[in-house]
Design a protein around this motif. Structure first.
Motif, PDB file in Angstrom:
ATOM      1  N   ARG A 117     -45.500  14.623 -25.904  1.00  0.00           N
ATOM      2  CA  ARG A 117     -45.395  16.080 -26.018  1.00  0.00           C
ATOM      3  C   ARG A 117     -46.643  16.914 -26.049  1.00  0.00           C
ATOM      4  NH1 ARG A 117     -43.763  17.646 -30.421  1.00  0.00           N
ATOM      5  NH2 ARG A 117     -43.527  15.783 -31.597  1.00  0.00           N
ATOM      6  N   GLU A 118     -47.272  16.526 -26.780  1.00  0.00           N
ATOM      7  CA  GLU A 118     -48.380  17.149 -27.142  1.00  0.00           C
ATOM      8  C   GLU A 118     -49.914  16.797 -26.396  1.00  0.00           C
ATOM      9  OE1 GLU A 118     -49.809  17.612 -31.364  1.00  0.00           O
ATOM     10  OE2 GLU A 118     -47.548  18.128 -31.947  1.00  0.00           O
ATOM     11  N   LEU A 119     -50.024  15.629 -26.062  1.00  0.00           N
ATOM     12  CA  LEU A 119     -51.390  15.396 -25.447  1.00  0.00           C
ATOM     13  C   LEU A 119     -51.320  15.141 -24.067  1.00  0.00           C
ATOM     14  CD1 LEU A 119     -54.519  14.439 -25.601  1.00  0.00           C
ATOM     15  CD2 LEU A 119     -53.566  12.116 -26.430  1.00  0.00           C
ATOM     16  N   MET A 120     -50.222  14.288 -23.420  1.00  0.00           N
ATOM     17  CA  MET A 120     -50.132  14.260 -22.168  1.00  0.00           C
ATOM     18  C   MET A 120     -50.210  15.239 -21.059  1.00  0.00           C
ATOM     19  SD  MET A 120     -50.244  10.813 -21.620  1.00  0.00           S
ATOM     20  CE  MET A 120     -49.485  10.115 -20.173  1.00  0.00           C
ATOM     21  N   PRO A 121     -49.558  16.429 -21.651  1.00  0.00           N
ATOM     22  CA  PRO A 121     -49.772  17.578 -20.678  1.00  0.00           C
ATOM     23  C   PRO A 121     -51.281  17.765 -20.357  1.00  0.00           C
ATOM     24  CG  PRO A 121     -47.998  18.028 -21.888  1.00  0.00           C
ATOM     25  CD  PRO A 121     -48.764  16.701 -22.333  1.00  0.00           C
ATOM     26  N   GLU A 122     -52.001  17.937 -21.523  1.00  0.00           N
ATOM     27  CA  GLU A 122     -53.349  18.201 -21.220  1.00  0.00           C
ATOM     28  C   GLU A 122     -54.234  17.093 -20.567  1.00  0.00           C
ATOM     29  OE1 GLU A 122     -55.338  20.372 -24.546  1.00  0.00           O
ATOM     30  OE2 GLU A 122     -53.592  19.794 -25.663  1.00  0.00           O
ATOM     31  N   VAL A 123     -54.235  15.589 -20.905  1.00  0.00           N
ATOM     32  CA  VAL A 123     -54.841  14.873 -20.296  1.00  0.00           C
ATOM     33  C   VAL A 123     -54.277  14.484 -18.842  1.00  0.00           C
ATOM     34  CG1 VAL A 123     -55.758  13.753 -22.492  1.00  0.00           C
ATOM     35  CG2 VAL A 123     -53.620  12.984 -21.035  1.00  0.00           C
ATOM     36  N   ALA A 124     -53.338  14.860 -18.501  1.00  0.00           N
ATOM     37  CA  ALA A 124     -52.936  14.796 -17.129  1.00  0.00           C
ATOM     38  C   ALA A 124     -53.116  15.853 -16.283  1.00  0.00           C
ATOM     39  CB  ALA A 124     -51.069  14.563 -17.020  1.00  0.00           C
ATOM     40  N   ASP A 125     -53.624  16.849 -16.728  1.00  0.00           N
ATOM     41  CA  ASP A 125     -54.049  18.096 -15.944  1.00  0.00           C
ATOM     42  C   ASP A 125     -55.129  17.890 -14.984  1.00  0.00           C
ATOM     43  OD1 ASP A 125     -54.694  20.723 -14.880  1.00  0.00           O
ATOM     44  OD2 ASP A 125     -55.146  21.447 -17.030  1.00  0.00           O
ATOM     45  N   SER A 126     -55.111  17.577 -13.705  1.00  0.00           N
ATOM     46  CA  SER A 126     -55.955  17.280 -12.711  1.00  0.00           C
ATOM     47  C   SER A 126     -56.722  18.475 -12.422  1.00  0.00           C
ATOM     48  CB  SER A 126     -55.181  16.793 -11.409  1.00  0.00           C
ATOM     49  OG  SER A 126     -54.569  17.871 -10.875  1.00  0.00           O
ATOM     50  N   ASP A 127     -56.561  19.758 -12.900  1.00  0.00           N
ATOM     51  CA  ASP A 127     -57.625  20.802 -12.989  1.00  0.00           C
ATOM     52  C   ASP A 127     -58.545  20.846 -13.827  1.00  0.00           C
ATOM     53  OD1 ASP A 127     -56.221  21.844 -10.457  1.00  0.00           O
ATOM     54  OD2 ASP A 127     -54.866  22.845 -11.662  1.00  0.00           O
ATOM     55  N   ALA A 128     -58.298  20.121 -14.887  1.00  0.00           N
ATOM     56  CA  ALA A 128     -59.207  19.941 -15.937  1.00  0.00           C
ATOM     57  C   ALA A 128     -60.380  19.217 -15.791  1.00  0.00           C
ATOM     58  CB  ALA A 128     -58.749  19.930 -17.308  1.00  0.00           C
ATOM     59  N   SER A 129     -61.505  19.540 -16.142  1.00  0.00           N
ATOM     60  CA  SER A 129     -62.686  18.370 -16.043  1.00  0.00           C
ATOM     61  C   SER A 129     -62.373  17.229 -16.953  1.00  0.00           C
ATOM     62  CB  SER A 129     -64.060  19.206 -16.470  1.00  0.00           C
ATOM     63  OG  SER A 129     -63.961  19.356 -18.032  1.00  0.00           O
ATOM     64  N   HIS A 130     -63.249  16.314 -16.523  1.00  0.00           N
ATOM     65  CA  HIS A 130     -63.011  15.021 -17.094  1.00  0.00           C
ATOM     66  C   HIS A 130     -63.286  14.996 -18.810  1.00  0.00           C
ATOM     67  CE1 HIS A 130     -62.504  10.599 -17.783  1.00  0.00           C
ATOM     68  NE2 HIS A 130     -63.839  10.413 -17.940  1.00  0.00           N
ATOM     69  N   HIS A 131     -64.467  15.871 -19.064  1.00  0.00           N
ATOM     70  CA  HIS A 131     -64.848  16.262 -20.483  1.00  0.00           C
ATOM     71  C   HIS A 131     -63.721  16.723 -21.135  1.00  0.00           C
ATOM     72  CE1 HIS A 131     -66.836  18.317 -23.557  1.00  0.00           C
ATOM     73  NE2 HIS A 131     -67.609  17.117 -23.740  1.00  0.00           N
ATOM     74  N   ALA A 132     -63.061  17.679 -20.445  1.00  0.00           N
ATOM     75  CA  ALA A 132     -61.960  18.725 -21.094  1.00  0.00           C
ATOM     76  C   ALA A 132     -61.139  17.818 -21.405  1.00  0.00           C
ATOM     77  CB  ALA A 132     -61.690  20.056 -20.178  1.00  0.00           C
ATOM     78  N   ARG A 133     -60.632  16.876 -20.699  1.00  0.00           N
ATOM     79  CA  ARG A 133     -59.347  15.976 -20.896  1.00  0.00           C
ATOM     80  C   ARG A 133     -59.717  15.109 -22.138  1.00  0.00           C
ATOM     81  NH1 ARG A 133     -58.102  13.620 -15.225  1.00  0.00           N
ATOM     82  NH2 ARG A 133     -60.218  14.334 -14.776  1.00  0.00           N
ATOM     83  N   LEU A 134     -60.858  14.495 -22.136  1.00  0.00           N
ATOM     84  CA  LEU A 134     -61.339  13.636 -23.193  1.00  0.00           C
ATOM     85  C   LEU A 134     -61.427  14.548 -24.567  1.00  0.00           C
ATOM     86  CD1 LEU A 134     -64.077  11.730 -21.659  1.00  0.00           C
ATOM     87  CD2 LEU A 134     -62.199  10.722 -22.170  1.00  0.00           C
ATOM     88  N   LEU A 135     -62.005  15.748 -24.433  1.00  0.00           N
ATOM     89  CA  LEU A 135     -62.036  16.601 -25.794  1.00  0.00           C
ATOM     90  C   LEU A 135     -60.529  16.771 -26.055  1.00  0.00           C
ATOM     91  CD1 LEU A 135     -63.656  17.992 -27.473  1.00  0.00           C
ATOM     92  CD2 LEU A 135     -63.873  19.895 -26.004  1.00  0.00           C
ATOM     93  N   ALA A 136     -59.568  17.065 -25.213  1.00  0.00           N
ATOM     94  CA  ALA A 136     -58.181  17.057 -25.684  1.00  0.00           C
ATOM     95  C   ALA A 136     -57.731  15.995 -26.456  1.00  0.00           C
ATOM     96  CB  ALA A 136     -57.409  17.770 -24.528  1.00  0.00           C
ATOM     97  N   ALA A 137     -57.839  15.042 -25.804  1.00  0.00           N
ATOM     98  CA  ALA A 137     -57.319  13.674 -26.572  1.00  0.00           C
ATOM     99  C   ALA A 137     -58.381  13.406 -27.909  1.00  0.00           C
ATOM    100  CB  ALA A 137     -57.774  12.418 -25.665  1.00  0.00           C
ATOM    101  N   ALA A 138     -59.483  13.700 -27.920  1.00  0.00           N
ATOM    102  CA  ALA A 138     -60.028  13.636 -29.430  1.00  0.00           C
ATOM    103  C   ALA A 138     -59.671  14.609 -30.186  1.00  0.00           C
ATOM    104  CB  ALA A 138     -61.853  13.866 -29.254  1.00  0.00           C
ATOM    105  N   ARG A 139     -59.324  15.934 -29.963  1.00  0.00           N
ATOM    106  CA  ARG A 139     -58.959  16.842 -30.721  1.00  0.00           C
ATOM    107  C   ARG A 139     -57.392  16.496 -31.046  1.00  0.00           C
ATOM    108  NH1 ARG A 139     -61.141  22.029 -27.224  1.00  0.00           N
ATOM    109  NH2 ARG A 139     -63.094  22.202 -28.424  1.00  0.00           N
ATOM    110  N   HIS A 140     -56.746  15.935 -30.367  1.00  0.00           N
ATOM    111  CA  HIS A 140     -55.198  15.634 -30.827  1.00  0.00           C
ATOM    112  C   HIS A 140     -55.442  14.412 -31.843  1.00  0.00           C
ATOM    113  CE1 HIS A 140     -51.157  14.179 -30.144  1.00  0.00           C
ATOM    114  NE2 HIS A 140     -51.640  13.164 -30.296  1.00  0.00           N
ATOM    115  N   PHE A 141     -56.230  13.393 -31.666  1.00  0.00           N
ATOM    116  CA  PHE A 141     -56.270  12.301 -32.623  1.00  0.00           C
ATOM    117  C   PHE A 141     -57.007  12.762 -33.946  1.00  0.00           C
ATOM    118  CE2 PHE A 141     -55.584   9.642 -28.796  1.00  0.00           C
ATOM    119  CZ  PHE A 141     -54.424   9.028 -29.137  1.00  0.00           C
TER     120      PHE A 141
END
Length: 199
Positions: free
Chosen positions: A69-93
């Motif tokens: 619910r909270e993380l997959m939509p952000e890390v699956a966003d192909s328009d976001a940079s690799h760093h942005a997706r990693l940062l979203a994951a780190a912020r979630h955890f």
């Protein structure tokens, strides 16, 4: 009639998973009596067994649901940079550290890690791996995806469990980006060197 029953089942499952996350977060442990979780969800204890089988299965489902619910939509966003997706994951955890720390050190740590690895492995495509590692077969691609998600999971798990408070999501995202950049640019040989050890 069936639709109403399905909605009730969905509501009770959702309530149980939310209560599980809340209770584990507040108590800092997965060693919770089923009755405490069911009472917090305002459902009968029997529903835990009917819908999930046991407490640990409920906790694993709650963790997977939280990530989906909270993380997959952000890390699956192909328009976001690799760093942005990693940062979203780190912020979630980091945001859910008490929950994940308890889960990673509790009785359901192994099944939870497997469930999360399956979720994250679904983000890695054979085409993406072939772009980095060349023409690899499907079995090798599957193994590489498992290696990448498992290795990343190990780094995240250690960070969630052992890093000093407050967690620094930028630091973790930078670490993961550096490791993935090294992996992608070094293009290690996928054939063993003489002596049978990988190069």
């Amino acid at each position: 009639m069936q639709d109403r029953k399905d909605r009730r089942v969905h509501r009770s499952r959702t309530a149980l998973m939310a209560a599980a996350v809340r209770q584990v977060t507040e108590r800092g442990t997965t060693a919770l009596p089923v009755i405490e979780i069911s009472e917090a969800a305002d459902v009968s204890r029997q529903l835990v067994y009917i819908q999930f089988g046991d407490r640990d299965a409920l906790l694993v489902a709650a963790a997977a649901d939280l990530v989906e619910r909270e993380l997959m939509p952000e890390v699956a966003d192909s328009d976001a940079s690799h760093h942005a997706r990693l940062l979203a994951a780190a912020r979630h955890f980091a945001r859910h550290r008490p929950f994940y720390r308890a889960m990673l050190t509790g009785s359901c740590a192994f099944p939870m890690a497997r469930a999360l690895n399956r979720l994250f492995t679904s983000l890695i495509t054979i085409a993406g791996l072939r772009a980095v590692f060349g023409d690899i077969d499907e079995a090798t691609a599957y193994d590489l995806a498992a290696l990448i998600t498992g290795g990343t999971g190990a780094i995240v798990n250690d960070w969630v469990i052992d890093a000093a408070d407050p967690l620094d999501p930028e630091e973790l995202a930078d670490r993961l980006l550096h490791v993935s950049t090294v992996l992608m640019t070094s293009r290690p040989s996928l054939t063993p060197a003489t002596g049978g050890h990988p190069r």
